[in-house]
Design an enzyme around this catalytic site. Structure first.
Site, mmCIF file in Angstrom:
data_model
loop_
_atom_site.group_PDB
_atom_site.id
_atom_site.type_symbol
_atom_site.label_atom_id
_atom_site.label_comp_id
_atom_site.label_asym_id
_atom_site.label_seq_id
_atom_site.Cartn_x
_atom_site.Cartn_y
_atom_site.Cartn_z
ATOM 1 N N CYS B 248 0.852 -1.176 0.000
ATOM 2 C CA CYS B 248 0.000 0.000 0.000
ATOM 3 C C CYS B 248 0.893 1.232 0.000
ATOM 4 O O CYS B 248 1.719 1.408 0.896
ATOM 5 C CB CYS B 248 -0.885 -0.003 1.230
ATOM 6 N N ASN B 257 -1.617 -7.008 -0.724
ATOM 7 C CA ASN B 257 -2.430 -8.205 -0.908
ATOM 8 C C ASN B 257 -2.059 -9.270 0.102
ATOM 9 O O ASN B 257 -0.900 -9.457 0.433
ATOM 10 C CB ASN B 257 -2.171 -8.784 -2.302
#
Lengths: 330, 330
Positions: B248, B257
């Site tokens: 992120c 993920n």
């Protein structure tokens, strides 16, 4: 499986911070007593009201715990803090009772191989020790509660699988020997959601709410998922350690105890009340890194950060679905 | 909430490995086409039969995806592999349809702020784009399925909370615009179990089984717990990336993920069939580290190891509680 909770009082969950015991005993370096007292104060300041603070074991075996008396003494001065110690034998129990600890965890490996490796005694001998500890407590007149801590309840790196029937048997025997309650510990991080489900189903069917606590490691990333399953079985007491310290010696670099910060974040986000301020708990991690520079800390929420709108979101979710509904869903 | 599954066929869960798309587009370096093809072959060899392999976006915006055609071409040669691509506009859809991709994900941010930041268009404009993509598919005569990928469905780092009513609204509008199904994506790792519960409850009530997939990030360590909740709502399609790549951008060092290895380990340990060999999947991580030396990989199971008795334990748990019972428990 017990009913899902309803009403305000029953939405409380007890998080016991065990880093001073289960964390530090896994670290070769010894934390100074001053740093341990700071740990106590800081974590208490974040709202933690239950801590496992020391092991009463011979200092030659575990020098990290040589100052157990001093740590317990300070812990007992913190108003409203439930103080738990680990005690592997009668001598340790005498010290714990003399110190005035509120709760005593007596460990009992469900895996025979682990019992031999860990304490050089059989499981059955440890049941006898537990009985002896309970008798000492009874004779002392002290109100200390005794918890049978069932190690390797979800698998053992030495023995392999641990049959659920064995967990049921030793949970029952620990209670018959005088323990007030039993806790199931995933000592080696082998628990998975379906295994937790099947094990708690069997143990709760056999001993009911006297199996009321779990101790999950996050070695394989399953601790929070396993927590959801345990909540659904009515478990409301969870161990966790600040910064997730307490690595598994069998998996270098792997984390041990679930990080208290992650556990508290998840529970609070479900509308369950831990009484703990997760941001203050994250700040408290500096106690460890200041005292033990270079020590690896674990946990995701400290790294990624608490969302700015965390409180509001929690309240919203609680309004939408209610904690009882959230529990039903997990 | 849909019924829990029973019988053999319904215990299957589809894991879509999205690293070649969602993972690589978050990494500044560009992986060579040769390495991508090796990734395809290796992960396929581990049993993966669904992959999101590329984005059809302008190469000047995302040079990592400039070889999308070559990757899709190879992916389509692997027997039984469902090949998914991400497409943000009509031009990308034309390329995807020409290439013969089996599934097209058209992203649609539920957060207006994220939509503007990510594609510089409003949510409503993206619904129009989705309608256009669906019309192109219909006109092409190709059987490609179109998935409305609802980004920021569980919160947004820019906007903050994302109202569940908005998720319901845009799920419905995506389907009205022609999408075959919708998937809910935790783009920023803000989902928590109670929020997933409340959101899926509302979305499934509105659109039923056409909301059939989730895409969880593990930024805050909640991905597996959230997966348990989604399973309970009848979701059987999950995205994950090899090595958990796809960080992120708003949380440096935080994972994105959920690692496919962790997800597969948990699902298989519950007696759910993914068709994937978790040990082979762990070995496949070397494709990334060989091609992109120094790149951080995530996930717990690769680090801690698969228990030696994993298969036997899974079978035992399945015998004891059955996958349906395990599902009921989560």
């Amino acid at each position: 499986m017990s009913a899902t909770p309803s009403g305000t009082a029953e939405q409380a969950v007890l998080v016991t911070e065990v880093g001073l015991r289960d964390g530090l005993q896994s670290i070769a370096r010894t934390m100074s007593t001053a740093a341990k007292l700071q740990w106590l104060d800081t974590v208490y300041g974040a709202g933690v009201r239950s801590m496992e603070v020391a092991s009463y074991v011979p200092p030659r075996l575990l020098p990290q715990m040589a100052d157990a008396d001093a740590v317990v003494e300070r812990a007992l001065q913190l108003p409203g803090l439930t103080v738990t110690v680990l005690v592997p034998n009668a001598k340790g129990a005498e010290r714990a009772l003399a110190a005035g600890a509120h709760r005593i965890v007596a460990p009992l490996s469900v895996s025979e191989a682990h019992s031999q490796a860990n304490v050089r005694r059989s499981r059955d001998a440890m049941v006898d020790t537990l009985r002896e500890i309970c008798a000492l407590r009874d004779a002392s007149g002290k109100p200390a509660r005794i918890i049978g801590g069932l190690s390797t309840a979800f698998g053992c790196t030495l023995q392999g699988e641990v049959p659920i029937a064995d967990v049921v048997e030793y949970a029952s025997r620990a209670l018959q020997a005088g323990a007030d309650t039993v806790a199931l510990a995933d000592t080696t991080g082998l628990a998975t959601p379906a295994l937790v489900d099947a094990t708690l189903q069997a143990v709760r069917a056999a001993v009911g709410e006297r199996c009321n606590a779990v101790h999950f490691h996050d070695t394989r990333g399953m601790a929070l998922a396993n927590t959801l399953v345990a909540l659904r079985h009515g478990i409301r007491e969870f161990d966790a350690s600040l910064g997730g310290i307490g690595g598994c010696p069998h998996a270098p670099g792997a984390s041990g105890n679930v990080a208290a910060e992650d556990l508290v974040f998840m529970l609070e986000s479900m509308g369950l009340s831990t009484g703990i301020d997760v941001r203050a708990l994250i700040d408290a991690r500096s106690v460890i890194t200041d005292a033990l520079p270079g020590e690896s800390l674990f946990g995701s929420i400290a790294r990624a950060g608490v969302p700015s709108y965390y409180r509001a979101a929690c309240a919203d979710v609680a309004n939408i679905s209610g904690a009882a509904a959230a529990m039903e869903s997990v």
